[in-house]
Motif scaffolding. Structure first.
Motif, PDB file in Angstrom:
ATOM      1  N   GLU A 170       0.782  -1.233   0.188  1.00  0.00           N
ATOM      2  CA  GLU A 170       0.058  -0.076  -0.051  1.00  0.00           C
ATOM      3  C   GLU A 170       0.859   1.339  -0.074  1.00  0.00           C
ATOM      4  N   TYR A 171       0.604   2.203  -1.025  1.00  0.00           N
ATOM      5  CA  TYR A 171       1.675   3.132  -1.134  1.00  0.00           C
ATOM      6  C   TYR A 171       1.096   4.515  -0.988  1.00  0.00           C
ATOM      7  N   ASP A 172      -0.405   4.360  -0.636  1.00  0.00           N
ATOM      8  CA  ASP A 172      -1.162   5.768  -0.643  1.00  0.00           C
ATOM      9  C   ASP A 172      -1.013   6.182   0.763  1.00  0.00           C
ATOM     10  N   SER A 173      -0.719   7.306   1.108  1.00  0.00           N
ATOM     11  CA  SER A 173      -0.562   7.914   2.347  1.00  0.00           C
ATOM     12  C   SER A 173      -1.755   7.814   3.229  1.00  0.00           C
ATOM     13  N   ARG A 174      -3.007   8.200   2.600  1.00  0.00           N
ATOM     14  CA  ARG A 174      -4.254   8.138   3.320  1.00  0.00           C
ATOM     15  C   ARG A 174      -4.595   6.694   3.727  1.00  0.00           C
ATOM     16  N   ALA A 175      -4.491   5.918   2.846  1.00  0.00           N
ATOM     17  CA  ALA A 175      -4.731   4.394   2.908  1.00  0.00           C
ATOM     18  C   ALA A 175      -3.768   3.682   3.946  1.00  0.00           C
ATOM     19  N   LEU A 176      -2.594   4.191   4.081  1.00  0.00           N
ATOM     20  CA  LEU A 176      -1.969   3.623   5.076  1.00  0.00           C
ATOM     21  C   LEU A 176      -2.047   3.907   6.437  1.00  0.00           C
ATOM     22  N   TRP A 177      -2.616   5.447   6.675  1.00  0.00           N
ATOM     23  CA  TRP A 177      -3.094   5.840   7.823  1.00  0.00           C
ATOM     24  C   TRP A 177      -4.573   5.136   8.259  1.00  0.00           C
ATOM     25  N   GLU A 178      -5.405   4.976   7.430  1.00  0.00           N
ATOM     26  CA  GLU A 178      -6.477   4.042   7.786  1.00  0.00           C
ATOM     27  C   GLU A 178      -6.285   2.784   8.452  1.00  0.00           C
ATOM     28  N   LYS A 179      -5.466   2.295   7.672  1.00  0.00           N
ATOM     29  CA  LYS A 179      -5.344   0.725   8.134  1.00  0.00           C
ATOM     30  C   LYS A 179      -4.540   0.697   9.640  1.00  0.00           C
ATOM     31  N   GLN A 200      -0.964  14.636   9.973  1.00  0.00           N
ATOM     32  CA  GLN A 200      -0.877  16.014   9.100  1.00  0.00           C
ATOM     33  C   GLN A 200       0.610  16.445   9.270  1.00  0.00           C
ATOM     34  N   ARG A 201       1.110  16.345  10.254  1.00  0.00           N
ATOM     35  CA  ARG A 201       2.482  16.889  10.557  1.00  0.00           C
ATOM     36  C   ARG A 201       3.563  16.189   9.970  1.00  0.00           C
ATOM     37  N   ILE A 202       3.371  14.651   9.863  1.00  0.00           N
ATOM     38  CA  ILE A 202       4.267  14.102   8.774  1.00  0.00           C
ATOM     39  C   ILE A 202       4.090  13.983   7.546  1.00  0.00           C
ATOM     40  N   GLU A 203       2.735  14.121   6.957  1.00  0.00           N
ATOM     41  CA  GLU A 203       2.437  14.481   5.736  1.00  0.00           C
ATOM     42  C   GLU A 203       2.871  15.735   5.178  1.00  0.00           C
ATOM     43  N   ALA A 204       2.924  16.870   5.880  1.00  0.00           N
ATOM     44  CA  ALA A 204       3.479  18.019   5.553  1.00  0.00           C
ATOM     45  C   ALA A 204       4.889  18.088   5.513  1.00  0.00           C
ATOM     46  N   ASP A 205       5.512  17.196   6.308  1.00  0.00           N
ATOM     47  CA  ASP A 205       6.900  17.299   6.539  1.00  0.00           C
ATOM     48  C   ASP A 205       7.537  16.417   5.165  1.00  0.00           C
ATOM     49  N   ILE A 206       7.325  15.072   5.185  1.00  0.00           N
ATOM     50  CA  ILE A 206       7.947  14.280   3.992  1.00  0.00           C
ATOM     51  C   ILE A 206       6.968  13.405   3.517  1.00  0.00           C
ATOM     52  N   ASP A 255       3.400   8.567   3.562  1.00  0.00           N
ATOM     53  CA  ASP A 255       3.841   7.109   2.732  1.00  0.00           C
ATOM     54  C   ASP A 255       5.167   7.006   2.920  1.00  0.00           C
ATOM     55  N   LYS A 256       5.939   7.949   2.392  1.00  0.00           N
ATOM     56  CA  LYS A 256       7.664   8.032   2.346  1.00  0.00           C
ATOM     57  C   LYS A 256       8.333   7.685   3.809  1.00  0.00           C
ATOM     58  N   PHE A 257       7.565   8.465   4.691  1.00  0.00           N
ATOM     59  CA  PHE A 257       8.029   8.164   6.172  1.00  0.00           C
ATOM     60  C   PHE A 257       7.959   6.753   6.374  1.00  0.00           C
ATOM     61  N   TRP A 291       7.488   3.996   4.371  1.00  0.00           N
ATOM     62  CA  TRP A 291       8.093   3.068   3.627  1.00  0.00           C
ATOM     63  C   TRP A 291       9.616   3.262   3.511  1.00  0.00           C
ATOM     64  N   ASN A 292      10.326   4.396   4.052  1.00  0.00           N
ATOM     65  CA  ASN A 292      11.533   4.437   4.367  1.00  0.00           C
ATOM     66  C   ASN A 292      12.184   3.369   5.339  1.00  0.00           C
ATOM     67  N   TYR A 293      11.553   2.852   6.040  1.00  0.00           N
ATOM     68  CA  TYR A 293      11.774   1.914   7.099  1.00  0.00           C
ATOM     69  C   TYR A 293      12.211   0.437   6.441  1.00  0.00           C
ATOM     70  N   VAL A 294      11.502   0.433   5.281  1.00  0.00           N
ATOM     71  CA  VAL A 294      12.033  -0.957   4.512  1.00  0.00           C
ATOM     72  C   VAL A 294      12.810  -0.709   3.178  1.00  0.00           C
ATOM     73  N   GLY A 295      13.267   0.574   3.204  1.00  0.00           N
ATOM     74  CA  GLY A 295      14.235   0.931   2.046  1.00  0.00           C
ATOM     75  C   GLY A 295      13.382   1.280   0.807  1.00  0.00           C
ATOM     76  N   GLY A 296      11.946   1.350   0.900  1.00  0.00           N
ATOM     77  CA  GLY A 296      10.847   1.544  -0.309  1.00  0.00           C
ATOM     78  C   GLY A 296      10.571   0.236  -0.847  1.00  0.00           C
ATOM     79  N   SER A 297      11.121  -0.735  -0.330  1.00  0.00           N
ATOM     80  CA  SER A 297      10.611  -2.155  -0.977  1.00  0.00           C
ATOM     81  C   SER A 297      10.220  -3.252   0.166  1.00  0.00           C
ATOM     82  N   PRO A 298       9.125  -3.960  -0.173  1.00  0.00           N
ATOM     83  CA  PRO A 298       8.844  -4.815   1.000  1.00  0.00           C
ATOM     84  C   PRO A 298       9.676  -6.058   1.446  1.00  0.00           C
ATOM     85  N   ILE A 299       9.872  -6.024   2.779  1.00  0.00           N
ATOM     86  CA  ILE A 299      10.600  -7.226   3.206  1.00  0.00           C
ATOM     87  C   ILE A 299       9.867  -8.547   2.887  1.00  0.00           C
TER      88      ILE A 299
END
Length: 197
Positions: free
Chosen positions: A26-35, A104-110, A113-115, A117-125
Motif C-alpha cells: 500500500e503506497y497511498d498515504s491516506r490508506a496507510l493511515w486508515e489501516k 498531518q505533521r508527517i504528511e506536511a514534512d515528508i 507514505d515516504k515516512f 516506506w523508508n523503514y524498509v528502504g522503499g521495498s517490501p521485506i
C-alpha cells in the motif's frame, strides 16, 4: 480456494481479505493511515470483528480523511460513542483524532507514505515463513517504528499492532511460502530505482 495461510478462514470475508488485500503493498498515504487506525481499533479484539465493521467505520469516520478528523472534538467523540456500528471505545476514538493530527505533521514534512516506506528502504521485506508459528508477533523493526510513531504523537501503535499493520500493508510479505499469494504479492512490490542502478 487459496487458504494456505492458516489464519485465513473459515468465513468468506476473511478468505476474500486474504486473497485480495492482505499483504498487497500500500503506497497511498491516506490508506496507510486508515489501516493503522483500524489496527489500533483491533487491539484486544479479532481482526474479523474489524473487517465486518469496516464499512460502518468508513462511514462514521468520513472515509478516514485525516484532515477532517483532525478537526474533531468532544461532540464528535460523543457521536461516535453512540454509533453501534463501530467499536465504541473512547480511548481509541480519541486516539484516532490525535493520530490524524500527527499524520498531518508527517504528511506536511515528508509524506506519511515516504515516512513509512523508508523503514524498509522503499521495498517490501520478503519473508519466507513455512508455517504460521514461524511468524513473529513483532520484530525489532516494528518496535522501532512503534517508538518513532509514538514520538511523533501517535497512540495505539504498539509494536504488535505496528507489525500486524506492516503485514497488512505489504511492508513485509508474511504470506507463507506455500501460499499462492506469496509470489503474487512479491510481484507487486515497487523496486527503488536507486537500488537498481
Amino acid at each position: 480456494m487459496m487458504t494456505a495461510c492458516e489464519w485465513a478462514g473459515p468465513e468468506k470475508i476473511y478468505i476474500d481479505y486474504h486473497n485480495t488485500e492482505w499483504g498487497v503493498p500500500e503506497y497511498d498515504s491516506r490508506a496507510l493511515w486508515e489501516k493503522l487506525i483500524l489496527d489500533g481499533f483491533q487491539a484486544g479484539l479479532s481482526w474479523i470483528t474489524i473487517l465486518k465493521k469496516r464499512d460502518a467505520f468508513r462511514e462514521a469516520f468520513e472515509g478516514f480523511d485525516p484532515n477532517i478528523i483532525a478537526e474533531w472534538g468532544e461532540q464528535d467523540v460523543q457521536r461516535l460513542l453512540g454509533n453501534a456500528g463501530i467499536i465504541r471505545h473512547r480511548g481509541k476514538i480519541e486516539a484516532a483524532i490525535t493520530n490524524a493530527k500527527a499524520w498531518q505533521r508527517i504528511e506536511a514534512d515528508i509524506g506519511f507514505d515516504k515516512f513509512m516506506w523508508n523503514y524498509v528502504g522503499g521495498s517490501p521485506i520478503q519473508n519466507k515463513f513455512e508455517k504460521q508459528s514461524d511468524v513473529p508477533p513483532k520484530t525489532e523493526l516494528s518496535e522501532k517504528v512503534s517508538k518513532d510513531l509514538k514520538k511523533a504523537g501517535f497512540k495505539f501503535c504498539g509494536p504488535t499492532i505496528v507489525y500486524a499493520w506492516m503485514e497488512a500493508c505489504g511492508l513485509v510479505n508474511d504470506h507463507l511460502v506455500g501460499c499462492p499469494r506469496h509470489a503474487v504479492v512479491a510481484g507487486m512490490a515497487r523496486v527503488d530505482p536507486a537500488k537498481e542502478a
